[in-house]
Design a protein around this motif. Structure first.
Motif, short mmCIF file in Angstrom:
data_model
loop_
_atom_site.label_atom_id
_atom_site.label_comp_id
_atom_site.label_asym_id
_atom_site.label_seq_id
_atom_site.Cartn_x
_atom_site.Cartn_y
_atom_site.Cartn_z
N SER A 201 63.87 25.67 35.77
CA SER A 201 64.05 24.24 35.53
C SER A 201 65.47 23.96 35.05
O SER A 201 66.26 24.86 34.87
CB SER A 201 63.07 23.76 34.45
OG SER A 201 63.58 24.05 33.16
N SER B 74 65.55 27.03 42.22
CA SER B 74 65.43 25.79 41.47
C SER B 74 64.03 25.20 41.65
O SER B 74 63.55 25.07 42.79
CB SER B 74 66.46 24.77 41.97
OG SER B 74 67.75 25.25 41.72
N MET C 35 63.28 22.23 40.54
CA MET C 35 63.40 20.77 40.55
C MET C 35 64.81 20.41 41.01
O MET C 35 65.69 21.25 41.07
CB MET C 35 63.16 20.22 39.13
CG MET C 35 64.22 20.66 38.13
SD MET C 35 63.82 20.22 36.42
CE MET C 35 63.74 18.45 36.50
N PRO D 160 69.70 23.06 37.42
CA PRO D 160 68.91 24.24 37.85
C PRO D 160 69.65 25.13 38.82
O PRO D 160 69.61 26.36 38.68
CB PRO D 160 67.66 23.62 38.49
CG PRO D 160 67.88 22.16 38.55
CD PRO D 160 68.99 21.81 37.61
N VAL E 195 60.88 27.41 32.30
CA VAL E 195 61.05 25.96 32.19
C VAL E 195 61.37 25.54 30.76
O VAL E 195 61.00 26.22 29.81
CB VAL E 195 59.76 25.22 32.64
CG1 VAL E 195 59.43 25.58 34.08
CG2 VAL E 195 58.60 25.58 31.73
N LEU F 125 59.60 20.01 34.10
CA LEU F 125 60.08 19.79 35.47
C LEU F 125 59.95 18.33 35.88
O LEU F 125 59.69 18.02 37.05
CB LEU F 125 59.28 20.65 36.47
CG LEU F 125 59.36 22.16 36.27
CD1 LEU F 125 58.45 22.86 37.29
CD2 LEU F 125 60.78 22.65 36.43
N GLY G 49 60.46 18.13 42.95
CA GLY G 49 60.32 19.39 42.22
C GLY G 49 58.86 19.81 42.21
O GLY G 49 58.00 19.13 42.79
#
Lengths: 355, 355
Positions: B118, B142, B144, B156, B210, B245, B266
DNA sequence: GTGAGAGGTGAGCAAATGCTCGGGCGTGGA
DNA sequence: TCCACGCCCGAGCATTTGCTCACCTCTCAC
């Protein structure tokens, strides 16, 4: 606390140990959780114990001397050693030791066991404290002859009878004196069925309960009239320091082949060696030399004695073995079970106990 | 010490425990030695641990909070929780948490793993401390889109690049903004091969790293220009307390279906649920509400956070769970592993820790 | 006396643990 | 640069441990 550990490693060990000992995960779970192989986890836990990140402490009653017991076992290769709490009064001390012996017997006796029994004041006290949980189909047999000047409860036949009564088993008596006048007389007595039979039963016993006699002028053998003071003095000149079942040994544990040995009726040292479990009970003060001699003869499997004798015997063995563990019985650091990963034993054990 | 134990039993337990833990005999040897059945020995040893005759103590570094971690795991059913040492300075605190996260990743990453990542300041710090022992054939992707007002290290794509560099693996970038102007725009972007492919890789990740976002006016989403203060205020009115996210949840962990959610590019909360290990990293103060909400959504498997947030989250959970264990981390009495022989769990565990 | 229940016991099995051993990797020396 | 040495690692096996279950005994109410 463990200063020879890097911070990273200390954290990892603590995490693992906590998860294992406190949270109760298995090593396999930990191996998944920490992304390590299972053997690795096991090695790390071992290291955690070794470095003291994990500390396993046994809180023993203050009146027990488990450390002395361990030293006795180690020093003399005993299967077991029991050190009774110390008492100032000799009679109280004798009873304390007898109590320990009785408890021990209660734990170990099984139906059908045959127990060979010696004479002596220490041995004689044991039946009084013997209270098995249930009737035991055991046989108690005299391992030596009786003494002329009998004060009943120290004669083997009487001790056997008392045991049998308590256990609900049977007693086999040996109707003969401990020492007769000559070897010839002994041989003739041994030819008697009644005598031979009892000794045969005794020699086939699975257990023996014996006292350890000294060689001072007030020892049981003299008091009970088996020997005169002169005969005993002669034995001392031969190097005798103590006896089991009338078999005298010297300080190095060698059996003494004196004229007296030919006149003895009872199990020999070799007979004793063939008995699976030989339990020696000692409480009197000033017996360390006798105990040492008998221990060195290598016939005793289990030694039950008072704290004073235990310390004296160990003290005489040479310089303080494992002095590190001589602290209070309560604090027993983990040694053998969680041994060092790879290192010389004694040395390293010594260093943990410092800590 | 254990007062509810008879003298006889205390002695026996101490003897057994000493022989087992200190002398390293096996339970079977003990069973022979003490004339007990093996299961009996095992039950007695259990009792010895339970009554405190045997005390297993884990000496953790004072800066660890293994007790808090255990409570977090317990309260939220986490696979793991790591509480980083406290730091006064927010940046130092963030680095401390990031260090913990990096260590955790180093332990857990395996060749071939795909890690979805994230944005965020906390997540962004992790790569700096990430130093795997060897090259890892991992993919960092990534999870998101990026933010318009990019300060590089919190985007990200950039975080993935940094990870890949450190790990010697590869990075998969998602070339799209986190939020687009409309749901229609989102759908069209998702139809792009480059975008769809990256998201597909992310959704199939075995791990996700995340951050947890808050809903105050200074949160990452606002600072990075994804949302205006007004949009955020609207989310708050919908009940939002935090996000993962970009997916906002309310205090009870329910996903909020706001107009914003349709504009997000995402992984969704459901995507996250399908990922085996979701690691959340949080350090900023004043985030307990966001953390609680996200935890209650049940997507997080591993939580890595600072001491302050840990305490706040646990404090908010309801009354002190396991207050008994709130003492210094160093003293961890044995609970689960050596549970009471037979007894209600929580209750009894509580009573041990008193002692 | 008799029956029901509780508590304790040990056989036997499944799981967890400790350990051995062959192999790979890094380090230091030639 | 190449080789030798030693260390660490983890697969696999033997042992140890935890646990279940059927049984037995002891107690207490009827």
């Amino acid at each position: 606390m463990p200063d020879n550990l890097g911070q990273e490693e200390y954290e990892l060990l603590a995490r693992l140990a906590h998860r294992y000992y406190v949270d109760g995960r298995t090593q396999e779970e930990l191996s998944r959780e920490f992304g390590l192989s299972r053997p690795k986890v096991q090695r790390l836990l071992e290291r955690a114990r070794w470095t003291g990140v994990v500390d396993i402490h046994v809180e023993a009653p203050p009146w027990l001397h488990l450390d002395l017991e361990a030293q006795l076992r180690g020093a003399f290769g005993l299967a077991d050693a029991i050190v009774s709490p110390a008492r100032a009064d000799p009679q109280a001390q004798r009873e304390e030791v007898a109590r320990c012996a009785a408890r021990y017997l209660e734990r170990r006796l099984r139906d059908g066991y045959v127990v060979a029994v010696s004479h002596g004041r220490d041995t004689g006290e044991v039946p009084r404290f013997f209270r098995p949980a249930r009737r035991l189909g055991c046989t108690f047999v005299s391992a030596m002859g009786g003494s002329p000047r009998v004060d009943a409860p120290t004669n083997p036949n009487e001790i056997c009878r008392a045991f049998a009564e308590r256990a609900g088993g049977r007693a086999v008596s040996l109707f003969a004196p401990a020492y007769v006048e000559s070897a010839e007389m002994r041989d003739r007595l041994l030819a008697q069925d009644a005598v031979a039979e009892a000794l045969r039963v005794a020699a086939a016993a699975s257990m023996a309960l014996v006292g350890i006699g000294g060689t001072d002028d007030d020892c049981t053998m003299v008091r009970s009239g088996c020997f005169s003071a002169e005969e005993l003095a002669r034995l001392r000149r031969w190097g005798a320091v103590g006896d089991v079942l009338g078999n005298y040994v010297d300080a190095r544990g060698r059996v003494i082949a004196s004229p007296e040995s030919g006149r003895l009726i009872g199990l020999s040292i070799d007979d004793l060696r063939r008995i699976e479990t030989v339990i020696a009970v000692v409480s009197e003060a000033e017996k360390p030399k006798a105990i040492l001699g008998v221990l060195r003869a290598g016939v005793v499997d289990v030694l039950i004695l008072d704290e004073g004798n235990a310390r004296a015997v160990l003290g005489a063995t040479g310089e303080d073995r494992g002095s590190g563990t001589t602290r209070g019985a309560g604090t027993a650091r983990v040694t053998r079970r969680w041994e060092a990963p790879r290192a010389g034993t004694k040395e390293v054990v010594g260093s943990t106990t410092v800590r």
